[in-house]
Design a protein around this motif. Sequence first.
Motif, PDB file in Angstrom:
ATOM      1  N   PHE A 243     -16.571  16.195   8.243  1.00  0.00           N
ATOM      2  CA  PHE A 243     -16.802  16.817   7.702  1.00  0.00           C
ATOM      3  C   PHE A 243     -15.307  17.298   6.939  1.00  0.00           C
ATOM      4  O   PHE A 243     -14.851  16.614   7.809  1.00  0.00           O
ATOM      5  N   GLY A 244     -15.039  17.669   5.608  1.00  0.00           N
ATOM      6  CA  GLY A 244     -13.255  17.735   5.400  1.00  0.00           C
ATOM      7  C   GLY A 244     -13.141  16.883   4.314  1.00  0.00           C
ATOM      8  O   GLY A 244     -14.263  16.170   3.922  1.00  0.00           O
ATOM      9  N   PHE A 245     -11.629  16.910   4.743  1.00  0.00           N
ATOM     10  CA  PHE A 245     -11.170  15.497   3.751  1.00  0.00           C
ATOM     11  C   PHE A 245     -11.791  13.772   3.922  1.00  0.00           C
ATOM     12  O   PHE A 245     -11.533  14.185   5.823  1.00  0.00           O
ATOM     13  N   THR A 246     -11.783  12.884   3.880  1.00  0.00           N
ATOM     14  CA  THR A 246     -12.114  12.148   4.109  1.00  0.00           C
ATOM     15  C   THR A 246     -11.068  10.926   4.690  1.00  0.00           C
ATOM     16  O   THR A 246      -9.889  11.779   4.572  1.00  0.00           O
ATOM     17  N   ALA A 247     -11.357  10.102   5.416  1.00  0.00           N
ATOM     18  CA  ALA A 247     -11.040   9.514   6.696  1.00  0.00           C
ATOM     19  C   ALA A 247      -9.309   8.232   6.066  1.00  0.00           C
ATOM     20  O   ALA A 247      -8.010   8.706   5.585  1.00  0.00           O
ATOM     21  N   ALA A 248     -10.327   8.611   4.678  1.00  0.00           N
ATOM     22  CA  ALA A 248      -8.889   7.199   3.909  1.00  0.00           C
ATOM     23  C   ALA A 248      -7.624   8.510   2.890  1.00  0.00           C
ATOM     24  O   ALA A 248      -6.818   8.096   2.923  1.00  0.00           O
ATOM     25  N   TYR A 249      -8.370   9.454   2.682  1.00  0.00           N
ATOM     26  CA  TYR A 249      -7.712  10.757   2.022  1.00  0.00           C
ATOM     27  C   TYR A 249      -6.446  10.791   3.194  1.00  0.00           C
ATOM     28  O   TYR A 249      -5.407  10.857   2.641  1.00  0.00           O
ATOM     29  N   LEU A 250      -6.431  11.038   4.650  1.00  0.00           N
ATOM     30  CA  LEU A 250      -5.704  11.487   5.680  1.00  0.00           C
ATOM     31  C   LEU A 250      -5.109  10.614   5.654  1.00  0.00           C
ATOM     32  O   LEU A 250      -3.692  10.287   6.229  1.00  0.00           O
ATOM     33  N   PHE A 251      -5.404   9.094   5.862  1.00  0.00           N
ATOM     34  CA  PHE A 251      -4.217   8.149   6.174  1.00  0.00           C
ATOM     35  C   PHE A 251      -3.332   7.810   5.327  1.00  0.00           C
ATOM     36  O   PHE A 251      -2.050   7.797   5.294  1.00  0.00           O
ATOM     37  N   GLN A 252      -4.135   8.277   3.625  1.00  0.00           N
ATOM     38  CA  GLN A 252      -2.927   8.269   3.051  1.00  0.00           C
ATOM     39  C   GLN A 252      -1.735   9.101   3.036  1.00  0.00           C
ATOM     40  O   GLN A 252      -0.512   9.053   2.884  1.00  0.00           O
ATOM     41  N   LEU A 253      -2.544  10.571   2.937  1.00  0.00           N
ATOM     42  CA  LEU A 253      -1.647  11.545   3.447  1.00  0.00           C
ATOM     43  C   LEU A 253      -0.448  11.395   4.444  1.00  0.00           C
ATOM     44  O   LEU A 253       1.299  11.776   3.582  1.00  0.00           O
ATOM     45  N   VAL A 254      -0.606  10.948   5.506  1.00  0.00           N
ATOM     46  CA  VAL A 254      -0.150  10.498   6.089  1.00  0.00           C
ATOM     47  C   VAL A 254       0.852   9.311   6.152  1.00  0.00           C
ATOM     48  O   VAL A 254       2.551   9.518   6.632  1.00  0.00           O
ATOM     49  N   PHE A 255       0.694   8.353   5.800  1.00  0.00           N
ATOM     50  CA  PHE A 255       1.657   7.166   5.514  1.00  0.00           C
ATOM     51  C   PHE A 255       2.535   7.732   4.245  1.00  0.00           C
ATOM     52  O   PHE A 255       3.355   7.739   4.493  1.00  0.00           O
ATOM     53  N   VAL A 256       2.314   8.801   3.192  1.00  0.00           N
ATOM     54  CA  VAL A 256       3.112   8.883   2.075  1.00  0.00           C
ATOM     55  C   VAL A 256       3.827   9.605   2.999  1.00  0.00           C
ATOM     56  O   VAL A 256       5.782   9.999   2.702  1.00  0.00           O
ATOM     57  N   LEU A 257       3.403  10.503   3.650  1.00  0.00           N
ATOM     58  CA  LEU A 257       3.993  11.637   4.163  1.00  0.00           C
ATOM     59  C   LEU A 257       4.888  10.958   5.394  1.00  0.00           C
ATOM     60  O   LEU A 257       6.701  11.539   5.951  1.00  0.00           O
ATOM     61  N   SER A 258       5.057   9.491   5.684  1.00  0.00           N
ATOM     62  CA  SER A 258       6.139   9.190   6.830  1.00  0.00           C
ATOM     63  C   SER A 258       7.002   8.525   6.584  1.00  0.00           C
ATOM     64  O   SER A 258       7.949   8.477   6.279  1.00  0.00           O
ATOM     65  N   LEU A 259       6.836   8.350   5.008  1.00  0.00           N
ATOM     66  CA  LEU A 259       7.630   7.515   3.817  1.00  0.00           C
ATOM     67  C   LEU A 259       8.715   8.893   3.142  1.00  0.00           C
ATOM     68  O   LEU A 259       9.789   8.535   3.106  1.00  0.00           O
ATOM     69  N   LYS A 260       8.602   9.971   3.497  1.00  0.00           N
ATOM     70  CA  LYS A 260       9.385  10.942   2.487  1.00  0.00           C
ATOM     71  C   LYS A 260      10.266  11.563   3.164  1.00  0.00           C
ATOM     72  O   LYS A 260      10.340  11.497   4.294  1.00  0.00           O
ATOM     73  N   PRO A 261      11.598  11.531   2.124  1.00  0.00           N
ATOM     74  CA  PRO A 261      12.992  11.905   2.885  1.00  0.00           C
ATOM     75  C   PRO A 261      12.825  13.161   3.920  1.00  0.00           C
ATOM     76  O   PRO A 261      12.317  14.051   3.007  1.00  0.00           O
ATOM     77  N   ARG A 262      13.194  13.487   5.075  1.00  0.00           N
ATOM     78  CA  ARG A 262      13.221  14.180   5.648  1.00  0.00           C
ATOM     79  C   ARG A 262      14.666  15.485   5.695  1.00  0.00           C
ATOM     80  O   ARG A 262      15.151  14.806   5.857  1.00  0.00           O
ATOM     81  N   ASN A 263      14.546  16.791   5.427  1.00  0.00           N
ATOM     82  CA  ASN A 263      15.544  17.579   5.102  1.00  0.00           C
ATOM     83  C   ASN A 263      15.548  18.510   6.817  1.00  0.00           C
ATOM     84  O   ASN A 263      14.783  19.297   6.959  1.00  0.00           O
ATOM     85  N   TYR A 264      16.580  18.058   7.117  1.00  0.00           N
ATOM     86  CA  TYR A 264      16.558  18.804   8.895  1.00  0.00           C
ATOM     87  C   TYR A 264      17.926  19.872   8.549  1.00  0.00           C
ATOM     88  O   TYR A 264      17.806  20.525   9.349  1.00  0.00           O
ATOM     89  N   LEU A 265      18.149  20.204   7.346  1.00  0.00           N
ATOM     90  CA  LEU A 265      18.855  21.303   7.508  1.00  0.00           C
ATOM     91  C   LEU A 265      18.183  23.114   8.005  1.00  0.00           C
ATOM     92  O   LEU A 265      17.240  23.398   7.733  1.00  0.00           O
TER      93      LEU A 265
END
Length: 59
Positions: free
Chosen positions: A37-59
């Motif tokens: 149930f919930g979001f599809t596995a494909a959607y979650l994979f894409q989300l994690v992939f995109v978030l891993s590439l997003k620059p992080r702000n450690y301040l």
Amino acid sequence: MIKQKESCNQLPKEIKPAFQELNVLKHLKDAKINKKFGFTAAYLFQLVFVLSLKPRNYL
């Protein structure tokens, strides 16, 4: 009920061609990666992939 956007619309335009050429979502489906149930596995994979590439702000 809240309508879920198409999962391909969540990808940045720079990454979408690579996902399509490599058939990433098809390989997820072939590997029988799914959820009950919930979001599809494909959607979650894409989300994690995109978030891993997003620059992080450690301040």
